[in-house]
Write a protein that holds these residues in place. Sequence first.
Motif, PDB file in Angstrom:
ATOM      1  N   TRP A 105       0.826  -1.210   0.000  1.00 51.08           N
ATOM      2  CA  TRP A 105       0.000   0.000   0.000  1.00 51.08           C
ATOM      3  C   TRP A 105       0.860   1.258   0.000  1.00 51.08           C
ATOM      4  O   TRP A 105       0.570   2.228  -0.714  1.00 51.08           O
ATOM      5  CB  TRP A 105      -0.923  -0.005   1.223  1.00 51.08           C
ATOM      6  N   SER A 106       1.941   1.247   0.768  1.00 52.63           N
ATOM      7  CA  SER A 106       2.830   2.410   0.823  1.00 52.63           C
ATOM      8  C   SER A 106       3.502   2.644  -0.528  1.00 52.63           C
ATOM      9  O   SER A 106       3.646   3.794  -0.975  1.00 52.63           O
ATOM     10  CB  SER A 106       3.889   2.215   1.915  1.00 52.63           C
ATOM     11  N   ARG A 122       2.309   1.817  -3.508  1.00 55.07           N
ATOM     12  CA  ARG A 122       1.303   2.381  -4.418  1.00 55.07           C
ATOM     13  C   ARG A 122       1.012   3.845  -4.084  1.00 55.07           C
ATOM     14  O   ARG A 122       0.838   4.676  -4.988  1.00 55.07           O
ATOM     15  CB  ARG A 122       0.018   1.554  -4.350  1.00 55.07           C
ATOM     16  N   THR A 123       0.977   4.163  -2.804  1.00 56.61           N
ATOM     17  CA  THR A 123       0.677   5.542  -2.394  1.00 56.61           C
ATOM     18  C   THR A 123       1.791   6.489  -2.801  1.00 56.61           C
ATOM     19  O   THR A 123       1.548   7.606  -3.266  1.00 56.61           O
ATOM     20  CB  THR A 123       0.457   5.601  -0.874  1.00 56.61           C
ATOM     21  N   ARG A 149       2.044   5.625  -7.184  1.00 56.17           N
ATOM     22  CA  ARG A 149       0.932   5.450  -8.109  1.00 56.17           C
ATOM     23  C   ARG A 149      -0.242   6.388  -7.812  1.00 56.17           C
ATOM     24  O   ARG A 149      -1.328   6.222  -8.359  1.00 56.17           O
ATOM     25  CB  ARG A 149       0.434   3.995  -8.063  1.00 56.17           C
ATOM     26  N   SER A 150      -0.002   7.371  -6.967  1.00 54.27           N
ATOM     27  CA  SER A 150      -1.087   8.288  -6.598  1.00 54.27           C
ATOM     28  C   SER A 150      -1.055   9.588  -7.397  1.00 54.27           C
ATOM     29  O   SER A 150      -1.893  10.468  -7.185  1.00 54.27           O
ATOM     30  CB  SER A 150      -1.019   8.608  -5.100  1.00 54.27           C
ATOM     31  N   ALA A 185       2.951  12.902  -1.145  1.00 51.90           N
ATOM     32  CA  ALA A 185       2.137  11.755  -0.741  1.00 51.90           C
ATOM     33  C   ALA A 185       2.086  11.564   0.771  1.00 51.90           C
ATOM     34  O   ALA A 185       1.345  10.702   1.257  1.00 51.90           O
ATOM     35  CB  ALA A 185       2.669  10.479  -1.395  1.00 51.90           C
ATOM     36  N   LEU A 198      -1.294  11.403   2.438  1.00 52.28           N
ATOM     37  CA  LEU A 198      -1.989  10.153   2.152  1.00 52.28           C
ATOM     38  C   LEU A 198      -1.460   9.019   3.028  1.00 52.28           C
ATOM     39  O   LEU A 198      -2.235   8.192   3.528  1.00 52.28           O
ATOM     40  CB  LEU A 198      -1.828   9.797   0.673  1.00 52.28           C
TER      41      LEU A 198
END
Length: 291
Positions: free
Chosen positions: A231-232, A234-235, A238-239, A246, A249
């Motif tokens: 998740w980290s 992607r954050t 990919r955000s 980021a 987030l």
Amino acid sequence: MILDAACGTSSRNGTLALMSAVHPTAILEGDVELADDVVIGPHCAIRGPVTIGAGTRLLGSVWIQGPTIIGSGNTLYPFATLGLPPQDLKWDPAVAGAGLVIGNANVFRESVSIHRATSHERPTTIGDGNYFMACSHAGHDCRVGSNNIFGNGTLLGGHVQVADRVVAGGGSAVHQFVRIGRGCMLSGLAGLSLDLPPYFTLTAANLAGSINLVGLRRSGASGETIDDVRWSYRTLYRSGVSPRQALPLLRERESHPMVAEYIEFVASTRRGVCPGRGKSTRGTAAPRAGA
């Protein structure tokens, strides 16, 4: 125990004791303190102040210059050089500085070089259980953690910080002042001049192309921790925003220890964080602190 190389005995409180196994061709000068079972092989040169802990073996043709402290159970292969002056033109090689401190159970293969610090306060430090393969190098003021593997010809510039359980492929090169988080992997021949967050894989120059899933599993990470790493990643990448942008987030899950580690790592970067998409970069293309 202070070694008296001239008479071939050791002295402790004025009494004679059995000394470590020191080959007659070895040269020991100055204050050299050896545990009783240290082995010093042929043609080694040790110039104190140097302290070497129990069970450490110098196989032969090893050079150590103080101030250097080496812990227990280390193995040094031929032509390893520890504690020599830093390769810094501003530093007087005659100045001892804070020196070099090495932990326990490390292996330094042929022609490894690790230099002492350009500081009077903090030595170059190497932790425990590291494996430095042939011709690898750690420059002055490096801070290396524990259980890392550095492939043949790995180069760590001055002031580099390496956490624990990092694997660096052969010929990888790390710029001065870069930080590498725990559990990272560096592909062979890849260059790194930006900070690499924990458990990410450097797949090309300054490109964090994936997570180190194998390293996570081998470390015994839980499924929740692995999910937080994914998740980290992607954050951060990919955000649609930069790693520093980021941070808000990431803070949505700051109660998760693994995510909190990413928040601290990214928030404290000075060189910028590796990008995770697009073309690899040779410079410091990622946003710097304050960007």
